[in-house]
Enzyme design. Sequence first.
Site, PDB file in Angstrom:
ATOM      1  N   GLU A 152       1.273  -1.142  -4.941  1.00  0.00           N
ATOM      2  CA  GLU A 152       0.244  -0.431  -4.688  1.00  0.00           C
ATOM      3  C   GLU A 152      -0.825  -0.445  -5.758  1.00  0.00           C
ATOM      4  O   GLU A 152      -0.605  -1.091  -6.786  1.00  0.00           O
ATOM      5  CB  GLU A 152       0.702   1.420  -4.837  1.00  0.00           C
ATOM      6  N   PHE A 207       0.698  -1.113  -0.113  1.00  0.00           N
ATOM      7  CA  PHE A 207       0.187   0.060  -0.069  1.00  0.00           C
ATOM      8  C   PHE A 207       0.683   1.147  -0.085  1.00  0.00           C
ATOM      9  O   PHE A 207       0.622   2.184   0.732  1.00  0.00           O
ATOM     10  CB  PHE A 207      -0.813  -0.088   1.253  1.00  0.00           C
ATOM     11  N   CYS A 266      -4.566   3.711   9.926  1.00  0.00           N
ATOM     12  CA  CYS A 266      -5.549   4.718  10.022  1.00  0.00           C
ATOM     13  C   CYS A 266      -6.755   4.499  10.768  1.00  0.00           C
ATOM     14  O   CYS A 266      -7.987   5.133  10.540  1.00  0.00           O
ATOM     15  CB  CYS A 266      -5.957   5.468   8.669  1.00  0.00           C
TER      16      CYS A 266
END
Length: 455
Positions: free
Chosen positions: A337, A316, A411
Site C-alpha cells: 500500500e 493497493f 472503481c
Amino acid sequence: MPVARGSASERGCIAPNAAVRAVSALDDVEIVDLSHEGRGVARVDGKAMFVAGALPGERVRVRRTRKHRNFDEGRVEELLVRSPQRIEPRCPHFGTCGGCALQHLPAAAQIRAKQRVLEENFDRIGKVAPQRWLEPLTGAEWGYRRRGRLSVKWVEKKGKALVGFREQDPRFVADLAECHTVLPQVGMRIGALAGLVGSLETKRAIAQIEFAAGDEVVALTFRHLEPLPEADRAALVAFGKAHDLAILLQPGGPDSVVPLWPESVALAFRIPDADVELAFRPLDFVQVNGDMNLRMIRHALDLLDPQPDDAVLDLFCGLGNFTLPLARRAGRVTGVEGEAALVARSRENAARNGIGNVEFLAADLAADQRDAPWARAHWDKLLLDPPRSGAAAVLDYLPRKGCDHIVYVSCHPASLARDAGTLVERHGFRLVAAGVMDMFPHTGHVESIALFERG
C-alpha cells in the site's frame, strides 16, 4: 424537477469556475442515450448535450447551463414525453444535489446501464470481452453509505448554514434536510446538523463534517478553521449525546483529529466469513458500502480461490480489507500500500486478529518498483484493487511467470478495460469473467470485478 435558485452567495458558492460560461437558451431535444455519469444524451446542432435527470426515449425542454467546445450541458425545464421506465425519485433534493444521478431509474435498470458501461469500455478501450459475465452483485438500495464528507457553508444572506453534498453545479453546497443514501443516523439528521452549525459562535469556521460508521459506533468529525470556544464545544457534545453520535474535532490536517465526546472513539467492522475485525480511524479510507464490501470480499476470494499452499500478493491493499481474509485461506500473503499510515493500521489489524502469515509493506505503486524484493518474489496469485487511475504502472513489471490467476477489483471501468487489454495482449492472460458490483446505488459510479487466468 427541483432546480437550484438564487444568487451565488445565497446558494452557498464555494469556488468560482470562470472557464465555464453559463447560458440560458431553451431547446426541445430527444434523449438518445445515457452517459457513463448517468445523464441523458441529446444531439443539438451536431454537438452532444448532457442533460441531468433525463432518460433515453424522452423528449424534454432543456435549459443550457454550460457550453464547452465539444459538448454542452443542460438541465430539464419541462418533461414533454416521459420514459416508461421513469419513477418518482425518493429524495426531495434529487435534481439539485449532485450526490445521486439515477434515482429516477429503477434499480434493475440502473444495474443494466452500469453493465453496459463496462461492456462498452472493454470493447472500446481494452479490445477484449469476458468469456462469461458474472451476475451483478447487489445489496440494499438505501441507507448504505457509511463514510463520506458533508460540505458546510454559512450563508449570510439566508442567515443559515448549509450542510450537504455539492449541487450538480459543484460550485455550490446543496441545502439538504435529509439524504436517503447515507446511513439513517446521519442522513436523516442533516437538517439538524445544519441547525447545530448555525447555532455556533464559530459557524463561519466550520468547513466540513466527515461521517464514518463502524459496526457499533457512528462518528462525526468537524473540520474547524479556528479554535472553538467552550460554548461551541458543549453544543457539539450535547448533539452527540442526544443522537448517540461520537464527536471528533479536526483543527488541522488528518493527523490533528481528536475525540471530543466520548474521550475515546473506536471504529471497527467485522468480516464474519473470515473471522476478522478491522479497526480504522475516522478519516481512513474504507469502502463506502459496508454490506456490499462483505459481499465483494466473498466474491473476490471465491474467484481467486486461494489454496493453503498459495503465495498471494495483494496490491493497493489499504487497511487489509482483502489481505487479512486472504490470509485465512492462503499459505502466505503480502499486502502493499502507498499510504504508510494505512500500512501501520494493517499491521495492527493483523496482530489484533492473530494472523501471522501476512506481511504489509509501504511502497509507491505509481512508481517503478520492479527491483523491490516483493516484486521479484514468486506469487501464485495476485489481487489488484487500485484507485481510479488503475494499475498500469504495476503491469509494466508484474505479474511474473508462475502467477496464473488475477482478480482485479475496479472503481473505474475505463482503467480496468485498459489494464485488461494489457494483461491479455502483453502478459498472455484470458479475461475469464467480469461483472459489476453496485457499491453506489443511484449514482453513475461503476464498481466492477474481473478474473484473469493465464493461457
